[in-house]
Design a protein around this motif. Sequence first.
Motif, PDB file in Angstrom:
ATOM      1  N   ASP A 306     -33.257  16.873 -85.355  1.00 22.68           N
ATOM      2  CA  ASP A 306     -33.338  15.493 -85.840  1.00 22.68           C
ATOM      3  C   ASP A 306     -32.774  15.365 -87.246  1.00 22.68           C
ATOM      4  O   ASP A 306     -32.070  14.401 -87.571  1.00 22.68           O
ATOM      5  CB  ASP A 306     -34.785  14.998 -85.807  1.00 22.68           C
ATOM      6  CG  ASP A 306     -35.292  14.761 -84.391  1.00 22.68           C
ATOM      7  OD1 ASP A 306     -34.436  14.722 -83.471  1.00 22.68           O
ATOM      8  OD2 ASP A 306     -36.510  14.639 -84.200  1.00 22.68           O
ATOM      9  N   GLU A 307     -33.093  16.357 -88.103  1.00 24.52           N
ATOM     10  CA  GLU A 307     -32.599  16.313 -89.475  1.00 24.52           C
ATOM     11  C   GLU A 307     -31.079  16.466 -89.508  1.00 24.52           C
ATOM     12  O   GLU A 307     -30.381  15.780 -90.270  1.00 24.52           O
ATOM     13  CB  GLU A 307     -33.259  17.432 -90.293  1.00 24.52           C
ATOM     14  CG  GLU A 307     -34.760  17.315 -90.426  1.00 24.52           C
ATOM     15  CD  GLU A 307     -35.159  16.118 -91.248  1.00 24.52           C
ATOM     16  OE1 GLU A 307     -34.423  15.768 -92.190  1.00 24.52           O
ATOM     17  OE2 GLU A 307     -36.214  15.508 -90.947  1.00 24.52           O
ATOM     18  N   GLY A 310     -29.344  13.337 -88.389  1.00 23.13           N
ATOM     19  CA  GLY A 310     -29.421  12.330 -89.445  1.00 23.13           C
ATOM     20  C   GLY A 310     -28.363  12.567 -90.513  1.00 23.13           C
ATOM     21  O   GLY A 310     -27.738  11.622 -91.022  1.00 23.13           O
ATOM     22  N   GLU A 334     -22.186  14.225 -82.841  1.00 18.07           N
ATOM     23  CA  GLU A 334     -23.506  14.439 -82.234  1.00 18.07           C
ATOM     24  C   GLU A 334     -23.374  15.243 -80.947  1.00 18.07           C
ATOM     25  O   GLU A 334     -24.114  16.213 -80.716  1.00 18.07           O
ATOM     26  CB  GLU A 334     -24.165  13.100 -81.947  1.00 18.07           C
ATOM     27  CG  GLU A 334     -25.508  13.219 -81.228  1.00 18.07           C
ATOM     28  CD  GLU A 334     -26.000  11.884 -80.686  1.00 18.07           C
ATOM     29  OE1 GLU A 334     -27.168  11.539 -80.940  1.00 18.07           O
ATOM     30  OE2 GLU A 334     -25.201  11.199 -79.993  1.00 18.07           O
TER      31      GLU A 334
END
Length: 412
Positions: A306-307, A310, A334
């Motif tokens: 997730d980090e 981001g 991604e």
Amino acid sequence: MQKLEALYRDPAAIAPLKPSELPVELRESALDIVEAAARLSGSLHPMTARAIADFLRPANSYYSNLIEGHDTHPLAIAQALREMYASDSRNRSLQLEALAHIAVHKRLPELLAAADNNPYTEGFWRAVHRTFYEHLPAEFRWVEAHEGTQLEVLPGELRTNEVRVGRHVAPAAEALPAFIERVEWAYRPKAEANRLARIVNIAAAHHRLAWLHPFLDGNGRVLRLFSDAAFLAEGLNAGGLWSMSRGLARSEQTYKQALAAADSQRLNDYDGRGNLSEKRLVAFCQFFLQVALDQIRYMTQVLAIDEMLGRLRNLVDLLAVKRKWRPEAYYVLEAVFLKGSIARGEIMRLTALSDKTAKELAKTLIDAELLTTDLSVRFAPYRAAYPIAFAPVLFPGLYPAGKEADILNSVR
């Protein structure tokens, strides 16, 4: 105690080579490393992990050479990787030195396999030293002796001169073969069934090889490469996602103090039975293992999915402003991060762009070195890539703050 001259000609002088018993704190640190490395190993797609391991090699080179007093800017290393060298000979030599470390680090699995997966051998140490020095410019192959004469460092050859490092006098050159034989025998992996003890041996061997000083120069770099290889041999390097150099450089003063302290002779009758201090060897091992654990945990935190996603989005937002990138670039980055690779045609599906625009976007990402492919293979998939230029955004804290500021300012 024997006289100093006798000690450094007698292989018994290097004892103890490991703690006589495995203290609780070392056992716990070794177990923590096993568990942390396992978590890091399974955190990414294998192709993504390989891309990040490639990306980390310049950082490992930067920090290992920094410990030796050679501060080669990461941007200069990035330029050298593109065969863009400084006009002045000194900075060009520093770039070539960085490339030498990168080349050897990449070959560690090959060199280790040639040594039958045993990094505790003279042949392995010499192979690492030889490979490193064969890549170095000529000016880095000479050292100055205490009397002022210039001595040539021969790639892969044990020293034939006496050396002093700080207050430590290394063993007599003529006695090196006997010392090395004792070291090889003591650390041979097949002799130790306890995996935690073998992990502690990596730390102990790091110091004892430094104490031995087998080569005229380059011992520090060989030591750090050896340590990375030893963790690899134990299956703990998480596919190259961490190494010792960054942690040791960030604690350089403590590192050098711990090395020097472990050079000490036995303190008293309660300090082991060898010539050297067992208590201070244990303290060095604990420091070393904690550095390893800190580096594994740092990379685990940085690579949290997730980090990371981001930060990839933040990077695209930044470049959308600076370079007028299309925001759809995020979906490509991604996908290759999560999947390791994507088919060429998938960019259209991910971004809903036309074929022409999708190809232009792919070229933009390839030019930025955030995407790569095998140009020799038709329709080869796109794979993840991570250049130094975007390290501060994607891997914050990897480099010192001042260097990260310079790197960010270079992004136009």
